[in-house]
Design a protein around this motif. Structure first.
Motif, PDB file in Angstrom:
ATOM      1  N   LEU A   1       0.826  -1.200   0.000  1.00 32.83           N
ATOM      2  CA  LEU A   1       0.000   0.000   0.000  1.00 32.83           C
ATOM      3  C   LEU A   1       0.864   1.256   0.000  1.00 32.83           C
ATOM      4  N   ALA A   2       1.921   1.256   0.784  1.00 33.50           N
ATOM      5  CA  ALA A   2       2.813   2.415   0.819  1.00 33.50           C
ATOM      6  C   ALA A   2       3.455   2.653  -0.552  1.00 33.50           C
ATOM      7  N   GLN A   3       3.904   1.589  -1.190  1.00 35.05           N
ATOM      8  CA  GLN A   3       4.524   1.735  -2.508  1.00 35.05           C
ATOM      9  C   GLN A   3       3.515   2.227  -3.543  1.00 35.05           C
ATOM     10  N   MET A   4       2.299   1.741  -3.467  1.00 39.25           N
ATOM     11  CA  MET A   4       1.261   2.198  -4.397  1.00 39.25           C
ATOM     12  C   MET A   4       0.942   3.674  -4.195  1.00 39.25           C
ATOM     13  N   LEU A   5       0.900   4.112  -2.943  1.00 39.53           N
ATOM     14  CA  LEU A   5       0.622   5.524  -2.678  1.00 39.53           C
ATOM     15  C   LEU A   5       1.762   6.422  -3.144  1.00 39.53           C
TER      16      LEU A   5
ATOM     17  N   PHE B   1       3.647  10.331  -7.345  1.00 34.84           N
ATOM     18  CA  PHE B   1       4.528  10.727  -8.443  1.00 34.84           C
ATOM     19  C   PHE B   1       3.740  10.908  -9.739  1.00 34.84           C
ATOM     20  N   LYS B   2       2.671  10.158  -9.893  1.00 36.31           N
ATOM     21  CA  LYS B   2       1.848  10.253 -11.096  1.00 36.31           C
ATOM     22  C   LYS B   2       1.077  11.575 -11.144  1.00 36.31           C
ATOM     23  N   HIS B   3       0.672  12.060  -9.978  1.00 45.62           N
ATOM     24  CA  HIS B   3      -0.206  13.231  -9.930  1.00 45.62           C
ATOM     25  C   HIS B   3       0.464  14.506  -9.433  1.00 45.62           C
ATOM     26  N   GLY B   4       1.717  14.456  -9.097  1.00 47.61           N
ATOM     27  CA  GLY B   4       2.376  15.648  -8.592  1.00 47.61           C
ATOM     28  C   GLY B   4       3.737  15.834  -9.226  1.00 47.61           C
ATOM     29  N   ASP B   5       4.428  16.817  -8.759  1.00 46.87           N
ATOM     30  CA  ASP B   5       5.750  17.147  -9.264  1.00 46.87           C
ATOM     31  C   ASP B   5       6.796  16.256  -8.585  1.00 46.87           C
TER      32      ASP B   5
ATOM     33  N   ILE C   1      10.747  13.740  -0.112  1.00 51.30           N
ATOM     34  CA  ILE C   1       9.862  13.200   0.908  1.00 51.30           C
ATOM     35  C   ILE C   1       9.946  11.678   0.931  1.00 51.30           C
ATOM     36  N   ALA C   2      10.203  11.060  -0.207  1.00 52.61           N
ATOM     37  CA  ALA C   2      10.299   9.599  -0.276  1.00 52.61           C
ATOM     38  C   ALA C   2      11.440   9.074   0.601  1.00 52.61           C
ATOM     39  N   TYR C   3      12.470   9.868   0.794  1.00 55.03           N
ATOM     40  CA  TYR C   3      13.591   9.436   1.629  1.00 55.03           C
ATOM     41  C   TYR C   3      13.234   9.381   3.111  1.00 55.03           C
ATOM     42  N   THR C   4      12.099   9.947   3.486  1.00 52.76           N
ATOM     43  CA  THR C   4      11.708   9.881   4.889  1.00 52.76           C
ATOM     44  C   THR C   4      11.314   8.465   5.309  1.00 52.76           C
TER      45      THR C   4
END
Length: 75
Positions: free
Chosen positions: A3-7, A12-16, A23-26
């Motif tokens: 679920l986390a990977q899908m989110l 990434f699909k809908h934003g910059d 934020i992904a590094y958090t």
């Protein structure tokens, strides 16, 4: 984890990507905190330093991205 990977993929699909990438590094930060709370693995000083660097790097990256975007719009 799925679920986390899908989110993350959805964001990434809908934003910059330049905003979401830092934020992904958090995930590393949260993994350390979960390890501390659940398995009582106390992070050492180097781990805390890494957490601070990840947080600061993400904040600075987003800040400078927005600052550069404003510059480009003005030109």
């Amino acid at each position: 984890m799925y679920l986390a990977q899908m989110l993350i993929t959805y964001s990434f699909k809908h934003g910059d990507a330049s905003t979401f990438a830092p934020i992904a590094y958090t995930t590393v930060l949260f993994s350390g905190i979960i390890g501390w709370l659940i398995w009582r693995h106390i992070p050492d000083l180097l781990s805390f330093l890494g957490m601070v660097l990840v947080i600061c790097g993400g904040i600075l990256s987003i800040y400078f991205e927005k600052k550069n975007a404003k510059k480009i719009v003005k030109q």
